[in-house]
Design an enzyme around this catalytic site. Structure first.
Site, mmCIF file in Angstrom:
data_model
loop_
_atom_site.group_PDB
_atom_site.id
_atom_site.type_symbol
_atom_site.label_atom_id
_atom_site.label_comp_id
_atom_site.label_asym_id
_atom_site.label_seq_id
_atom_site.Cartn_x
_atom_site.Cartn_y
_atom_site.Cartn_z
ATOM 1 N N GLU A 69 -11.847 117.131 101.211
ATOM 2 C CA GLU A 69 -13.508 117.459 100.908
ATOM 3 C C GLU A 69 -13.697 118.493 100.046
ATOM 4 O O GLU A 69 -14.545 118.625 99.185
ATOM 5 C CB GLU A 69 -14.024 117.209 102.471
ATOM 6 C CG GLU A 69 -15.714 117.400 102.128
ATOM 7 C CD GLU A 69 -16.394 117.439 103.735
ATOM 8 O OE1 GLU A 69 -17.401 117.411 103.943
ATOM 9 O OE2 GLU A 69 -15.430 117.871 104.802
ATOM 10 N N HIS A 70 -13.393 119.928 100.589
ATOM 11 C CA HIS A 70 -13.476 121.069 100.039
ATOM 12 C C HIS A 70 -12.033 121.772 99.723
ATOM 13 O O HIS A 70 -11.118 121.344 100.436
ATOM 14 C CB HIS A 70 -14.047 122.026 101.211
ATOM 15 C CG HIS A 70 -15.374 121.713 101.831
ATOM 16 N ND1 HIS A 70 -15.106 121.084 103.012
ATOM 17 C CD2 HIS A 70 -16.618 121.594 101.356
ATOM 18 C CE1 HIS A 70 -16.435 120.726 103.259
ATOM 19 N NE2 HIS A 70 -17.244 121.137 102.584
#
Length: 430
Positions: free
Chosen positions: A327-328
């Site tokens: 996601e990040h």
């Protein structure tokens, strides 16, 4: 926490297990969510009130009790600390400026024979935004969902947020006022998703539903997709970090814990070719855990879903991270922009030693609603396009239809669609 090297004989099995951890299994809640959706479709507000009584521990007396008044939102905004109010305004301005650059444009192309082809991009009529409430209420999530819808030009924006014991989060209400949102309902979980997807006597049916939530919210979004559009099916938060010897071990440790403190299911994975850095980060994680207010949550998360992996070189680290598709993704290296072309899959990429993931949560500008569980391989961050649709535009002149009509009619004939063929031929000049 998994602490390993890619040279270990058991690494392939460990890495496979790590990938499986990030996937969300909704099978065990599907029946419950399906029942909730059916009850909302059948009994509408009455079912909503029953679900609120059961899950949020308060009972709406009337339909009007489901809606939060604009007066309470205005009051919450006025009561904000001056510094916090300024911070929210700065966040709003930066997020809006970024999303303005995202807005797709309509286009038209004229051909010499009189053909006009184009694509018209228009907003959906209505959007439903789900914002987690209670103790986990994040005004930043409201900004990240409302602003792209507003930039897209959506006229009707509905917000649903749970209010345990009928106590709305004041920060969330203040953010609603800041954004100019007036339709906010005290409904949460799968019930809220169903209400926005199918409508009730109070909550209008919408065209698209966005926003983060727990496994019940994610499952409900998956089930209503097709009746409405959705942004994505997001799971627990996750961070991946690529780091070399230039990285600060203490910074890397707290960056990993910035995701771990979200909840016990959050994932934090750091990959580096430096054994020295890996050892230092492991020690720093323990130092940070001792002082975090959410130590219990962060510790359980980092122990069950955290990993530090040492690779033979940075290319191997990048290959592994592309497989994870986090996601990040932080790139904490000496020359992060040199690595950027090699990174294929991530929801958001944070480049350089002064770019912690947390700055993207609040103030950078890009959206923080991101694909999780490896879905960054095919999903994108929430953005303006989630609230817009494309329509093809086609116009033929008499000259144009005669130029390609025979070929077009031939294909229709081969496909056995006689009316298609004749609808073209009747327009051709003999």
């Amino acid at each position: 926490m998994i602490f390993t090297t890619s040279k270990n004989s058991s690494f392939k099995a460990e890495f496979k297990e790590l990938l499986e951890r990030g996937k969300m299994d909704i099978a065990h809640v599907s029946a419950t969510v399906g029942t909730i959706i059916d009850e909302i479709k059948s009994n509408k507000n009455q079912a909503l009130k029953e679900h609120i009584t059961k899950f949020d521990k308060w009972t709406p007396v009337s339909d009007e009790d489901l809606k939060i008044s604009t007066e309470s939102m205005s009051r919450a905004y006025e009561n904000l600390d001056k510094a916090l109010k300024a911070a929210l305004h700065l966040s709003y301005d930066r997020i809006k400026a970024y999303h303005e650059k995202q807005k797709p444009r309509s286009w038209f192309d004229d051909e010499p024979n009189g053909t006009i082809l184009g694509q018209r991009v228009t907003p959906v009529d209505s959007a439903g935004l789900y914002i987690p409430g209670g103790k986990a209420a994040y005004p930043s999530s409201l900004l990240m969902n409302v602003i792209p819808a507003q930039v897209a030009g959506v006229q009707n924006i509905v917000v649903c947020t749970p209010t345990p014991e009928n106590e709305p989060n004041e920060l969330l209400l203040a953010a609603c006022h800041l954004c100019g949102v007036s339709e906010v309902y005290k409904v949460g979980g799968a019930s809220a998703i169903a209400a926005m997807a199918y409508g009730t006597e109070t909550i209008p049916k919408v065209d698209v539903i966005t926003g983060p939530g727990n496994i019940f919210v994610a499952t409900a979004k998956k089930m209503v997709f097709g009746d409405v559009n959705i942004d994505m099916i997001a799971g627990p938060s996750e961070i991946g970090i690529l780091a070399d010897d230039s990285a600060n071990p203490s910074h890397m440790a707290v960056d990993m814990l910035s995701q771990a403190e979200h909840d016990e299911m959050a994932s934090s994975i750091l990959i580096t070719p430096s054994q020295k850095l890996a050892d230092a980060i492991k020690a720093e994680i323990e130092n940070w855990l001792k002082i975090l207010p959410r130590q219990k949550i962060a510790r359980e998360s980092i122990e069950k879903r955290g990993a530090i992996i040492v690779t033979s070189d940075m290319q191997e680290a990048i290959d592994l991270m592309n497989e994870i598709a986090p996601e990040h993704l932080e790139v904490a290296t000496l020359s992060p922009f040199e690595l950027l072309p090699l990174i294929k899959h991530a929801g958001a990429i944070f480049l350089g030693h002064n770019t912690p993931e947390a700055v993207g949560d609040y103030m950078a500008g890009p959206n923080h609603t991101l694909p999780t569980g490896g879905t960054a391989k095919f999903f994108s961050p929430l953005g303006v396009e989630n609230f817009m649709k494309k329509t093809s535009i086609i116009s033929f002149s008499a000259k144009a239809i005669n130029e390609i009509g025979e070929e077009c009619a031939l294909i229709a004939k081969i496909e056995g669609l006689t009316a298609h063929e004749q609808s073209i031929r009747v327009r051709l000049v003999k």
